[in-house]
Design a protein around this motif. Structure first.
Motif, PDB file in Angstrom:
ATOM      1  N   GLY A   1       0.817  -1.205   0.000  1.00 19.54           N
ATOM      2  CA  GLY A   1       0.000   0.000   0.000  1.00 19.54           C
ATOM      3  C   GLY A   1       0.850   1.254   0.000  1.00 19.54           C
ATOM      4  N   VAL A   2       0.227   2.359   0.399  1.00 15.60           N
ATOM      5  CA  VAL A   2       0.850   3.672   0.261  1.00 15.60           C
ATOM      6  C   VAL A   2       1.050   4.325   1.626  1.00 15.60           C
ATOM      7  N   THR A   3       2.247   4.870   1.819  1.00 13.63           N
ATOM      8  CA  THR A   3       2.563   5.653   3.006  1.00 13.63           C
ATOM      9  C   THR A   3       3.080   7.004   2.543  1.00 13.63           C
ATOM     10  N   MET A   4       2.529   8.062   3.112  1.00 13.75           N
ATOM     11  CA  MET A   4       2.988   9.417   2.816  1.00 13.75           C
ATOM     12  C   MET A   4       3.684   9.928   4.077  1.00 13.75           C
ATOM     13  N   VAL A   5       4.944  10.365   3.933  1.00 14.03           N
ATOM     14  CA  VAL A   5       5.724  10.804   5.084  1.00 14.03           C
ATOM     15  C   VAL A   5       6.033  12.289   4.964  1.00 14.03           C
ATOM     16  N   ASP A   6       5.654  13.035   5.993  1.00 12.48           N
ATOM     17  CA  ASP A   6       5.893  14.470   6.067  1.00 12.48           C
ATOM     18  C   ASP A   6       7.134  14.710   6.926  1.00 12.48           C
ATOM     19  N   PHE A   7       8.196  15.238   6.307  1.00  7.47           N
ATOM     20  CA  PHE A   7       9.413  15.593   7.040  1.00  7.47           C
ATOM     21  C   PHE A   7       9.370  17.093   7.305  1.00  7.47           C
ATOM     22  N   GLY A   8       9.358  17.483   8.581  1.00  2.00           N
ATOM     23  CA  GLY A   8       9.292  18.894   8.927  1.00  2.00           C
ATOM     24  C   GLY A   8       9.748  19.125  10.354  1.00  2.00           C
ATOM     25  N   THR A   9       9.407  20.310  10.890  1.00  8.00           N
ATOM     26  CA  THR A   9       9.704  20.640  12.288  1.00  8.00           C
ATOM     27  C   THR A   9       8.547  21.438  12.856  1.00  8.00           C
ATOM     28  N   HIS A  10       8.563  21.600  14.175  1.00  8.01           N
ATOM     29  CA  HIS A  10       7.493  22.356  14.846  1.00  8.01           C
ATOM     30  C   HIS A  10       7.603  23.860  14.580  1.00  8.01           C
ATOM     31  N   TRP A  11       8.814  24.347  14.280  1.00 12.09           N
ATOM     32  CA  TRP A  11       9.009  25.786  14.121  1.00 12.09           C
ATOM     33  C   TRP A  11       8.901  26.264  12.669  1.00 12.09           C
ATOM     34  N   CYS A  12       8.637  25.359  11.734  1.00 15.66           N
ATOM     35  CA  CYS A  12       8.589  25.688  10.304  1.00 15.66           C
ATOM     36  C   CYS A  12       7.163  26.117   9.908  1.00 15.66           C
TER      37      CYS A  12
ATOM     38  N   VAL B   1       7.602  13.042  10.506  1.00 13.72           N
ATOM     39  CA  VAL B   1       8.945  12.940  11.069  1.00 13.72           C
ATOM     40  C   VAL B   1       9.415  14.345  11.425  1.00 13.72           C
ATOM     41  N   ASN B   2       9.743  14.552  12.707  1.00 15.57           N
ATOM     42  CA  ASN B   2      10.322  15.819  13.133  1.00 15.57           C
ATOM     43  C   ASN B   2      11.828  15.729  12.871  1.00 15.57           C
ATOM     44  N   CYS B   3      12.304  16.524  11.924  1.00 16.50           N
ATOM     45  CA  CYS B   3      13.701  16.432  11.487  1.00 16.50           C
ATOM     46  C   CYS B   3      14.680  16.836  12.589  1.00 16.50           C
ATOM     47  N   ASP B   4      14.252  17.692  13.529  1.00 13.21           N
ATOM     48  CA  ASP B   4      15.117  18.062  14.645  1.00 13.21           C
ATOM     49  C   ASP B   4      15.335  16.867  15.573  1.00 13.21           C
ATOM     50  N   GLU B   5      14.275  16.077  15.769  1.00 13.31           N
ATOM     51  CA  GLU B   5      14.338  14.951  16.697  1.00 13.31           C
ATOM     52  C   GLU B   5      14.804  13.660  16.024  1.00 13.31           C
ATOM     53  N   SER B   6      14.709  13.577  14.709  1.00  7.06           N
ATOM     54  CA  SER B   6      15.062  12.357  13.978  1.00  7.06           C
ATOM     55  C   SER B   6      15.958  12.676  12.778  1.00  7.06           C
ATOM     56  N   PRO B   7      17.161  13.170  13.035  1.00  9.31           N
ATOM     57  CA  PRO B   7      18.028  13.571  11.924  1.00  9.31           C
ATOM     58  C   PRO B   7      18.512  12.406  11.059  1.00  9.31           C
ATOM     59  N   ALA B   8      18.612  11.209  11.627  1.00 11.48           N
ATOM     60  CA  ALA B   8      19.151  10.078  10.860  1.00 11.48           C
ATOM     61  C   ALA B   8      18.228   9.700   9.704  1.00 11.48           C
ATOM     62  N   VAL B   9      16.937   9.557   9.970  1.00 10.12           N
ATOM     63  CA  VAL B   9      16.006   9.158   8.907  1.00 10.12           C
ATOM     64  C   VAL B   9      15.852  10.283   7.886  1.00 10.12           C
ATOM     65  N   ALA B  10      15.865  11.532   8.343  1.00 15.83           N
ATOM     66  CA  ALA B  10      15.788  12.666   7.407  1.00 15.83           C
ATOM     67  C   ALA B  10      17.008  12.666   6.486  1.00 15.83           C
ATOM     68  N   SER B  11      18.164  12.427   7.038  1.00 19.28           N
ATOM     69  CA  SER B  11      19.396  12.385   6.258  1.00 19.28           C
ATOM     70  C   SER B  11      19.391  11.210   5.279  1.00 19.28           C
ATOM     71  N   GLU B  12      18.914  10.060   5.739  1.00 22.08           N
ATOM     72  CA  GLU B  12      18.870   8.860   4.892  1.00 22.08           C
ATOM     73  C   GLU B  12      18.074   9.091   3.617  1.00 22.08           C
ATOM     74  N   TYR B  13      17.002   9.897   3.717  1.00 20.72           N
ATOM     75  CA  TYR B  13      16.151  10.154   2.549  1.00 20.72           C
ATOM     76  C   TYR B  13      16.445  11.497   1.887  1.00 20.72           C
ATOM     77  N   GLY B  14      17.584  12.100   2.219  1.00 19.26           N
ATOM     78  CA  GLY B  14      18.037  13.302   1.525  1.00 19.26           C
ATOM     79  C   GLY B  14      17.181  14.528   1.757  1.00 19.26           C
ATOM     80  N   VAL B  15      16.580  14.629   2.929  1.00 25.05           N
ATOM     81  CA  VAL B  15      15.739  15.792   3.229  1.00 25.05           C
ATOM     82  C   VAL B  15      16.643  16.973   3.559  1.00 25.05           C
TER      83      VAL B  15
END
Length: 105
Positions: A19-30, A56-70
């Motif tokens: 199926g389909v998963t949509m992932v939002d990479f962002g932060t609380h201050w953006c 995904v909060n990029c401040d709290e989860s930098p590894a996964v954000a980096s893995e997907y080139g965010v």
């Protein structure tokens, strides 16, 4: 259905293998991220079981954000059967996210 917050540890276990998963990479201050959240919540409600929406909060989860080139926020990545298939960078109108989903849902 509200977006499910995931982190570096829980991310993989919530990507739908079928199926389909949509992932939002962002932060609380953006500011654009705050505008996008209700749009994705709406899509999650409209598509129901056909779509998982993760946050995904990029401040709290930098590894996964980096893995997907965010590099910019918000970034939305669509996964189909567990594989990343599309990426949208920046805030877009709801119709853009809807037309992207129609390819996979």
């Amino acid at each position: 259905m509200n977006m499910l917050a995931v982190n570096d540890t829980t991310f993989r276990s919530h990507i739908k293998q079928e199926g389909v998963t949509m992932v939002d990479f962002g932060t609380h201050w953006c500011p654009p991220c705050k505008v996008l959240k209700p749009i994705l919540d709406e899509l999650g409600s409209e598509y129901g079981e056909k779509l998982a929406v993760l946050e995904v909060n990029c401040d709290e989860s930098p590894a996964v954000a980096s893995e997907y080139g965010v590099m910019s926020m918000p970034t939305v990545i669509v996964f189909h059967n567990g594989v990343p298939v599309d990426k949208l960078i920046g805030l877009r109108p709801k119709s853009v996210y809807e037309s992207l989903l129609t390819k996979y849902v």
